[in-house]
Every structure is written in structure tokens, then in C-alpha cells.
Design an enzyme around this catalytic site. Structure first.
Site, PDB file in Angstrom:
ATOM      1  N   PRO A 375       0.828  -1.208   0.000  1.00  0.00           N
ATOM      2  CG  PRO A 375      -0.531  -1.453   1.837  1.00  0.00           C
ATOM      3  CD  PRO A 375       0.694  -1.986   1.218  1.00  0.00           C
ATOM      4  N   PRO A 376       0.286   2.407  -0.312  1.00  0.00           N
ATOM      5  CG  PRO A 376      -1.108   3.981  -1.279  1.00  0.00           C
ATOM      6  CD  PRO A 376      -1.113   2.632  -0.669  1.00  0.00           C
ATOM      7  N   GLY A 379       6.784   2.848   2.851  1.00  0.00           N
ATOM      8  CA  GLY A 379       8.237   3.005   2.821  1.00  0.00           C
ATOM      9  C   GLY A 379       8.923   2.318   1.653  1.00  0.00           C
ATOM     10  CB  SER A 742     -11.910 -12.822   0.328  1.00  0.00           C
ATOM     11  OG  SER A 742     -12.009 -11.449   0.116  1.00  0.00           O
ATOM     12  CE  LYS A 785      -8.896 -10.082   2.574  1.00  0.00           C
ATOM     13  NZ  LYS A 785      -9.326 -11.355   1.998  1.00  0.00           N
TER      14      LYS A 785
HETATM   15  P1  ADP Z   1       5.732   4.426  -0.607  1.00  0.00           P
HETATM   16  O1  ADP Z   1       6.821   4.540  -1.576  1.00  0.00           O
HETATM   17  O2  ADP Z   1       5.566   3.026  -0.074  1.00  0.00           O
HETATM   18  O3  ADP Z   1       4.430   4.974  -1.060  1.00  0.00           O
HETATM   19  P2  ADP Z   1       7.330   6.187   0.962  1.00  0.00           P
HETATM   20  O4  ADP Z   1       8.600   5.441   0.817  1.00  0.00           O
HETATM   21  O5  ADP Z   1       7.188   7.432   0.174  1.00  0.00           O
HETATM   22  O6  ADP Z   1       6.100   5.266   0.693  1.00  0.00           O
HETATM   23  O7  ADP Z   1       7.133   6.502   2.489  1.00  0.00           O
HETATM   24  C1  ADP Z   1       6.398   7.578   3.000  1.00  0.00           C
HETATM   25  C2  ADP Z   1       7.050   8.119   4.252  1.00  0.00           C
HETATM   26  O8  ADP Z   1       6.944   7.201   5.304  1.00  0.00           O
HETATM   27  C3  ADP Z   1       8.529   8.372   4.068  1.00  0.00           C
HETATM   28  O9  ADP Z   1       8.828   9.589   4.644  1.00  0.00           O
HETATM   29  C4  ADP Z   1       9.197   7.251   4.826  1.00  0.00           C
HETATM   30  O10 ADP Z   1      10.396   7.676   5.367  1.00  0.00           O
HETATM   31  C5  ADP Z   1       8.200   6.960   5.896  1.00  0.00           C
HETATM   32  N1  ADP Z   1       8.242   5.543   6.304  1.00  0.00           N
HETATM   33  C6  ADP Z   1       7.501   4.541   5.778  1.00  0.00           C
HETATM   34  N2  ADP Z   1       7.804   3.366   6.378  1.00  0.00           N
HETATM   35  C7  ADP Z   1       8.745   3.627   7.287  1.00  0.00           C
HETATM   36  C8  ADP Z   1       9.453   2.817   8.227  1.00  0.00           C
HETATM   37  N3  ADP Z   1       9.241   1.517   8.329  1.00  0.00           N
HETATM   38  N4  ADP Z   1      10.363   3.408   8.990  1.00  0.00           N
HETATM   39  C9  ADP Z   1      10.571   4.733   8.882  1.00  0.00           C
HETATM   40  N5  ADP Z   1       9.937   5.564   8.048  1.00  0.00           N
HETATM   41  C10 ADP Z   1       9.028   5.025   7.246  1.00  0.00           C
END
Ligand code: ADP
Length: 851
Positions: A375-376, A379, A742, A785
């Protein structure tokens, strides 16, 4: 060019008045005719006349002011040239006019004007012929000397010209062949003379006079030519043509800046060539570039292709053909970087480290492309960035969302206007090295269109067997991409074209639990936001319970992006307070926080030093940090956006909570059913896919076949549930397309509630595929889920028995909070979903369905 002596002109001549030039006997002139008198002459005399005599006209130079155009005939010059009209060309553009080609025959003198309109006609006397007769009394010697002198100058002049020009050679021959007395007129009309001078020559009826007047003109022309040749020689070598063209250009353009520019550009091209030769491009590319630069040198700059070719060559020079960064691959360091940058994501980090370890041992990067799917905001992008950091490589993100043209990947051919290289080559140009980490963001959102399939173009980019000779259409030469480390991200694998998916190793990145989110917020997001807003931990304090409040009441997401934004909003608000120094005025107050507490946004500050004024010195930390509690949250973020509404919605029969997986993470989904009088129709709403529709039919069939057993009846008490009854099933949110098997157990539960009139427990969520015989089959996305159910505050989750193994992935504390019911059949599902169970009546299992 007959000599005047042989010609007998008519005694009455129509007169053509010319403004622009003076016609001399023996020469030819093109003149434009547009005045009414002259036009009339052409029309009624030249165009209608049939004999040769009718084409002879008298050409009189009009010495009056051409602008004072009046109807009256101006005072006519007394002497003119009888001429033969050789050609008449008429045109209507820009206004009606004729162009006449006339050849001068001999001089005449007007004796008497016979008529003025529509064009003047005069009685004339031929002069040049008379000359012959009057010639006699002049001493032969004197004239011979004069004509000899004239002849010599004429020859000198002609010989100064370029004899290789045919017209000049012809003129040289004419000098010998023509009678000497014709020469002054002819040469005067060739050399540079003013109209005034020509008029004087025309008036010089006597031959002797004519010779005397033309000799100085000849001498002047000879001197002029000599001077010109001298200056040319000092400047240029003996290439006469170049000499002839160059100074002319300078004169016409008035300045030499253009030449300078040209030279400058030429220098640039030379520089470019040097750069090409010294660059480390491949042999094939070098060959192409040298060929192009050769063409460039020959091309005028004004050609559009000049700029195109130049841009191309500049790009070729700029590309990092051989430039790279040195990898510093050290697994232990990589682990530390990944751990420092990201909390949780153990599975992903483990896989990334394995990948890097293999690369370290094998010392090359060939292998499957990693594709992070989740999901968005979980990270994915930031892990990609960390990988680049651990390797010491450049990082470049290529957003592929919505790209529908394969030229976006592979570039446009250079034949198009505005053609440019694709994103891959552009990216390489931006990073300046040939071994960056390229993050292909959102590969699942590539679209197809008439402009070709960008996914197919990506295949070539990602295939390690092919990408060492990736050919961008714009470059048209191969570029080695094998050193580039590609990482892809996607929200779902469902929309990634299978061929592309095949080349990638998918690593699922699930959403976070609330606890993980709190940790991420406190370890990473809050420090990052504080830094972004210029705040220090001494100025703001966000307790964990507040973070939980933000997570549950202000966001509903699998990742942490919205949480990050909310924290940013809080920091902004606090930054204003800090900047205003307002926090120092806050009343002494309590500092604890808790849900439901009615504490003001406050800062305890009992002992404020008197010396610090209200307009606080911002470099000094405030005495006490601003504490963000629920009240402050409400002030800053507004009222909570999400409520725990679950129990309210389950206050009627015919509603059940399902668990759905979406590309944005897991979600809880209320399935609603209602029945009404009808003829057994089933209506389904909520943008369902085919699989989901089939699940609904399955559920109804199973319930109908088991109606007696469970004592399910329709409104009229019949066990035939569809008898005189229509059923409507709705799946919110109506705007989102849903599909998948599901929801089967949820539909059954929801309908069982509807037909039994009993309420489904408000803290139960469920997922599972069903069969016609009442079995519950395993489904995917269990972790997401379950997390969604946990997020929504539910207590019990019904999942298929065969999904038991997936529970191991779920964090222990989440598992502790929830009760899992592992169901193998629908009996167990219904028993768990209703308070007090959903007992089947034994012995009635084999009710025959009508279907
Ligand atoms: P995605 O590419 O999955 O849509 P991003 O990489 O852009 O998401 O992450 C969004 C924000 O959340 C970033 O600033 C990232 O540093 C932070 N973030 C997401 N997961 C983590 C994590 N496990 N630890 C630290 N920061 C995280």
C-alpha cells in the site's frame, strides 16, 4: 544592335515617357508601365499593331518630378531614343501594369507635338542618321584619335573584369565588331552612371561630343575597379569568387557581428568535436557522432536541423558512457543503514540484505529486479533510497504512473519535432553516472494506448540479458544499462503485465500495525518533521497516546503517509506558537494527557524568568515543551475524521462486517442486505466484479438449500427464501470497484442475519471464500485484513482454517488483542458470527433447492 545609320524611323512616333531610367541607342531596357498615358499607348499601339513599324516608339526620359502626377503632359525633353518594343508582359498584381522590353535604335528630336491624348504623338526627326552627314566637316583625324582613345579605355575596362564570365567575353568581342560610333552609347549604359549622366550622353548629339563626355566616365570606372581590386587583394587570397562574395555580405549587413557570431559558433562546433573525441563513448556511438558533426559543419545554422543535431551531440557527450561510482558494498553497514532508516519491515529488509549479499559475492548485479509491492506510504520508495545509500550509488526515481506512451521509456525518433530521449536515458544524464539505483515507481500504473505499450519497452530495460545494449530511439545507438540497479514499486501485482512481472521478484510490503506506526512516528517521522520545521524536542512533545489518537481518529491507512502529514500540520501550528512566543504566556496547568481529558493546550510554566520578554528569544529553548494533547489535536487538526462507528451500524439484521484487501491495504467492509416483495430477483450494487457477483449467487443458493436446517424463512414464513421476495445486497463504498471471492462468508452471514432476523455480533469481522457445499476456502492478504480489523477495534476475526499459517506473520500484540476463529465450513462461521451461536436443526440437511 544595329547602328543608327542603317535605321529609318517613322516621322510620327508615339511617345513613352520613362521616369526610372534613360534608354540609349544600342542598349536594352526593361521598364514598367503603369501611368494611364503609357498604358494606353501599350494597349492601342503595341498590342493592336500588326506591322514592325507599329512596334517602334519614341522613349523620352521624363525629367519632371514623378510625384507631381497630373493630367497635363509635362514639358517634354526634346531628345529621345526611338526604340523597338521587343516584349510586352501584362500583370494585374499589385495593380494593373505592363512590363516592356525595349531596345534603343537611334536618337530623335521632337519637332512638333501632334496630339497629347490619349497618349502623346510627335513629329520627329531622326538624329543619329543625320550625324553621318554632318560628320563630314569634322576632321577625320580628331575623331579617329578620340575614338581610338575611347576604344583603348573600353578594352582596358573590360579586361579588368573576369573573363571567365561569358557575358564579359562577349562584350570584349563586341568591342572589336561594333562600329566605333555605337560604343559610347552602349558602354555608358553598361558602366555605373547616374541617370543625369546618361541624359547628358543622350543630349550629346554630336559624336565628337559624345566621345569626349564618355571617356571621363570610363576612366572613373577603371579607377574604381582598380581601387576595389587593391582592397580585395590585401584581404583575401587569389580566390576571386570568395573575394567577390565576402565583402558584399559585409556591406549588405552593415556590420560584421554576424561573421563574428558565425566564427564563434564554428568554435563551438570545434569544441564539441573535441569533446566527442575525448569522451569515452562506445565505438559505435563515436562513429555516429563524428558523422553527425561532419554534417553539422556543412549545415547553415538557420536550418532547424542544426539545433536538433547539436542538441543530440551535446546529449551524447554528456551521457555517462564510462563514468561510475565505486560500490562500497558491506553487508554489515548495509544492515545498519536499513535498520536506522526504517523501523519494522523485517521481511523486506531481510530480502534486500540477501540480494545485496549475493551481489557482493558474485560481484555483478545481474539477477531478478526487486519489486516492492504494498500500500502507499509503507516506505517502498524510502527503502529504495536507503539501498542506494548503502551502496554509495546515485539514486533516481522514475515515476511511471500514467505513462502510456512507449516513447516515454524508449525516446522519440529524431525525425520528430521536439523529439527527446526517454526517461531512462534522461535519468542517466541527470545522475551523470552509469550505475545509479533507478526506482521505477508505480509500475502497476502503466497504461496502454495507441502510442504503444510502455510495459513492453520496460521489458527490454529490465531484462539483464538485453539491457547491455538498450537502444533509445533518440540516441539510436546502444547504451549499456547492465550496471544500473533497477528497483520497482507497485501497489498491486494484479495490474502489472505478466511478462513484466515475470522479470521481477515481488516482495510484499504489508501495512503497519498501530503499534508499529507509533514506533515509526516516534523514531522517524516526528524527528524528521521537527527538523523540517526548525523545532527542537525541547519545544514540542507528542506523547504516544496522542500519536495513537492521530492514527485511529485522523487517519485510516495502511502506511504512514497521512500520519506524516498530520504530524507536519502539528509542527506547523507549534512553529507559529513558538515564533510568536505565545507558549510563554500559557497558564500554569496540568501536564498529563489522556483521552477525554479536557485539558487546554497548555504549557506549564510556573517559574518564568522575568528577564525573558514576551517576544521570546527564539534561540533559547522554552522552559517547557508544548504538549500536544487531544484538545490541542482538535484545535490543530479539527474534529476527528473517523469514528468507531462499527457498533452503530450493526444495530439491524442484515449487516455483516467483511475484510477486504485493496491495493491501499486491508479494509473493513460493511455488507448490507435487505429484502422486499418481488419475484425472486437478486440485485447487487457497489461496483462488483464478476467473481464477487458469483459469490453472492453461491451464498444465496447455499442458504436456500439450507434454509430449513437453519430455520430461515422469508417474510411470509416460507422456507423458500426467494418466494415472492427480492433481495438487494450492497457493498459500500459504492464508487470503488471490488472483486474477489473472499466476501463469500460475509454475504452468507449477512443474509443469514436478514432471514433469521438476528443481529450479527458487532465485534466480528470475517473473510473467506465459500463453495456450494458450504466449505470455507483460504484467501489472500490475511495480514493486511487482520490489521484492518485491529485498526477498526474489532475483537473477533473469522478466517478460513487453511489460512492459519498466515497468522504467524502478525505481530504478537495484535494477535493477543484479537480472537481468531478458524473456520472450515459455513456452520462454524455462522456459529461464531452470532451471539449464542447459529444452531442448525439436525435431520433437515437435505432440503432440495429449487435451483
Ligand atoms: P511508498 O513509496 O511506499 O508509497 P514512501 O517510501 O514514500 O512510501 O514513504 C512515506 C514516508 O513514510 C517516508 O517519509 C518514509 O520515510 C516513511 N516511512 C515509511 N515506512 C517507514 C518505516 N518503516 N520506517 C521509517 N519511516 C518510514
Amino acid at each position: 544592335m544595329a547602328a543608327g545609320s542603317a535605321i529609318q524611323i517613322p516621322t510620327r512616333l508615339p511617345l513613352l515617357l520613362t521616369h526610372e531610367s534613360v534608354l540609349l541607342p544600342g542598349s536594352t531596357m526593361r521598364t514598367s508601365v503603369d501611368s494611364p498615358r503609357n498604358m494606353q499607348l501599350v494597349r492601342s499601339r503595341l498590342l493592336k499593331g500588326t506591322s514592325l513599324r507599329s512596334t517602334i516608339i519614341g522613349v523620352i526620359p521624363n525629367t519632371s518630378d514623378p510625384t507631381s502626377d497630373c493630367d497635363d503632359l509635362p514639358n517634354l525633353h526634346r531628345i529621345g531614343t526611338a526604340a523597338l518594343a521587343v516584349q510586352v508582359v501584362g500583370s494585374n498584381w499589385p495593380k494593373p501594369h505592363y512590363t516592356l522590353l525595349v531596345t534603343g535604335l537611334c536618337r530623335f528630336q521632337i519637332l512638333q507635338l501632334l496630339k497629347e491624348k490619349p497618349y502623346p504623338v510627335a513629329e520627329v526627326q531622326q538624329l543619329d542618321r543625320l550625324e553621318q552627314f554632318t560628320n563630314g566637316h569634322k576632321s577625320e583625324e580628331e575623331l579617329g584619335e578620340l575614338s581610338e582613345q575611347f576604344y583603348k579605355y573600353a578594352v582596358q575596362l573590360v579586361e579588368m573584369l573576369d573573363m571567365s564570365v561569358p557575358a564579359v567575353a562577349k562584350l570584349r568581342r563586341l568591342l572589336d565588331n561594333l562600329p566605333r560610333e555605337a560604343l559610347p552609347d552602349i558602354l555608358t549604359s553598361i558602366i555605373r552612371t547616374t541617370n543625369q549622366e546618361k541624359l547628358q550622353i543622350l543630349d550629346a548629339v554630336r559624336l565628337e561630343e559624345r566621345f569626349k563626355m564618355t571617356i571621363p566616365l570610363l576612366v572613373r570606372q577603371i579607377e574604381g575597379l582598380k581601387l576595389l581590386q587593391k582592397t580585395r587583394k590585401s584581404k583575401q587570397d587569389d580566390d576571386k569568387r570568395v573575394v567577390a562574395i565576402r565583402p558584399n555580405r559585409r556591406i549588405t549587413h552593415g556590420s560584421i557581428t554576424e561573421d563574428e557570431e558565425e566564427e564563434e559558433d564554428h568554435d563551438d562546433v570545434v569544441m564539441l568535436e573535441k569533446k566527442i573525441r575525448t569522451s569515452s563513448m562506445s565505438e559505435q556511438a563515436l562513429k555516429v557522432c563524428l558523422k553527425e558533426i561532419k554534417r553539422l559543419k556543412k549545415m547553415p545554422q538557420s536550418m532547424p536541423e542544426y539545433a536538433l543535431t547539436r542538441n543530440y551531440l551535446e546529449l551524447m557527450v554528456e551521457l555517462p558512457w564510462n563514468k561510475n561510482t565505486k560500490d562500497r558494498l558491506e553487508i554489515r553497514a548495509a544492515r545498519i543503514v536499513l535498520d536506522n532508516d526504517h523501523y519494522a519491515m523485517e521481511k523486506l529488509k531481510k530480502r534486500v540484505l540477501e540480494y545485496l549479499a549475493v551481489r557482493q559475492l558474485k560481484n555483478n548485479l545481474k539477477g531478478p529486479i526487486l519489486c516492492f509491492v504494498g500500500p502507499p506510504g509503507v516506505g517502498k520508495t524510502s527503502v529504495g533510497r536507503s539501498i542506494a545509500k548503502t551502496l554509495g550509488r546515485e539514486f533516481h526515481r522514475i515515476a511511471l504512473g500514467g505513462v502510456c506512451d512507449q516513447s516515454d521509456i524508449r525516446g522519440h525518433r529524431r525525425t520528430y519535432v521536439g523529439s527527446m530521449p526517454g526517461r531512462i536515458i534522461n535519468g542517466l544524464k541527470t545522475v551523470g553516472v552509469n550505475n545509479p539505483v533507478f526506482l521505477l515507481d508505480e509500475v502497476d500504473k502503466l497504461a496502454k494506448s495507441l502510442q504503444g505499450d510502455p510495459a513492453a519497452a520496460l521489458l527490454e530495460v529490465l531484462d539483464p540479458e538485453q539491457n547491455h545494449s538498450f537502444t533509445d530511439h533518440y540516441l539510436n545507438v546502444a547504451f549499456d544499462l547492465s550496471q544500473v540497479l533497477f528497483i520497482a514499486t507497485a501497489n498491486t501485482t494484479a495490474t502489472i503485465p505478466p511478462a513484466l512481472l515475470d522479470r521481477m521478484e515481488v516482495i510484499q510490503v504489508p501495512g503497519y500495525t498501530q503499534e508499529e506506526k507509533i514506533e515509526i512516528a516516534h523514531r522517524h517521522l516526528i524527528p524528521k518533521q521537527l527538523e523540517l520545521h526548525g523545532l527542537t524536542p525541547q519545544q514540542i512533545q507528542i506523547p504516544q497516546v496522542t500519536t495513537l489518537g492521530i492514527i485511529t481518529r485522523y487517519t485510516r491507512e495502511a502506511g504512514v503517509r497521512a500520519l506524516d502529514r498530520k504530524l507536519g500540520a502539528i509542527c506547523r501550528a507549534v512553529a507559529v506558537k513558538v515564533a510568536e512566543g505565545q507558549h510563554k504566556e500559557a497558564k500554569p496547568d496540568r501536564a498529563e494527557v489522556g483521552e477525554g481529558e479536557d485539558c487546554k493546550e497548555h504549557i506549564t510554566e510556573d517559574a518564568k524568568p522575568e528577564s525573558i520578554s514576551d517576544t521570546a528569544d527564539l534561540s533559547l529553548p522554552p522552559e517547557m515543551p508544548i504538549l500536544i494533547d487531544f484538545h490541542a489535536l482538535k484545535d490543530i487538526l479539527g474534529p476527528p475524521m473517523y469514528d468507531m462507528e462499527v457498533s452503530e451500524r450493526l444495530s439491524q439484521p442484515g449487516v455483516a462486517i467483511g475484510l477486504a484487501w485493496t491495493p491501499l491495504g486491508g479494509e473493513i467492509m460493511f455488507v448490507e442486505a435487505s429484502r422486499m416483495d418481488g419475484d425472486g430477483q437478486l440485485t447487487l450494487t457497489g461496483q462488483l466484479g464478476d467473481v464477487m457477483k458469483e459469490s453472492a449467487h453461491l451464498a444465496i443458493s447455499w442458504l436456500r438449500s439450507n434454509a430449513k436446517r437453519y430455520r430461515l424463512t422469508n417474510a411470509s414464513g416460507s422456507f423458500d427464501l426467494l418466494d415472492n421476495t427480492d433481495i438487494h445486497l450492497h457493498f459500500p463504498a459504492g464508487a470503488v470497484t471490488k472483486d474477489g471471492p473472499s466476501a463469500g462468508v460475509t454475504i452468507v452471514t449477512c443474509l443469514a442475519s436478514l432471514f433469521s432476523g438476528r443481529l450479527v455480533c458487532s465485534d466480528v469481522a470475517m473473510t473467506g471464500e465459500i463453495t456450494l457445499r458450504g466449505l470455507v476456502l483460504p484467501v489472500g492478504g490475511i495480514k493486511d485484513k487482520v490489521l484492518a480489523a485491529h485498526r477498526a477495534g474489532l475483537k473477533r476475526v473469522i478466517i478460513p482454517q487453511r489460512n492459519e499459517k498466515d497468522l504467524e506473520e502478525i505481530a504478537a500484540h495484535v494477535r493477543q488483542d484479537l480472537t481468531f476463529v478458524l473456520a472450515a465450513g459455513l456452520d462454524e462461521v455462522l456459529n461464531a458470527a452470532f451471539d449464542g451461536g447459529f444452531a442448525a436443526k439436525a435431520g433437515l440437511e437435505h432440503f432440495n433447492s429449487k435451483l
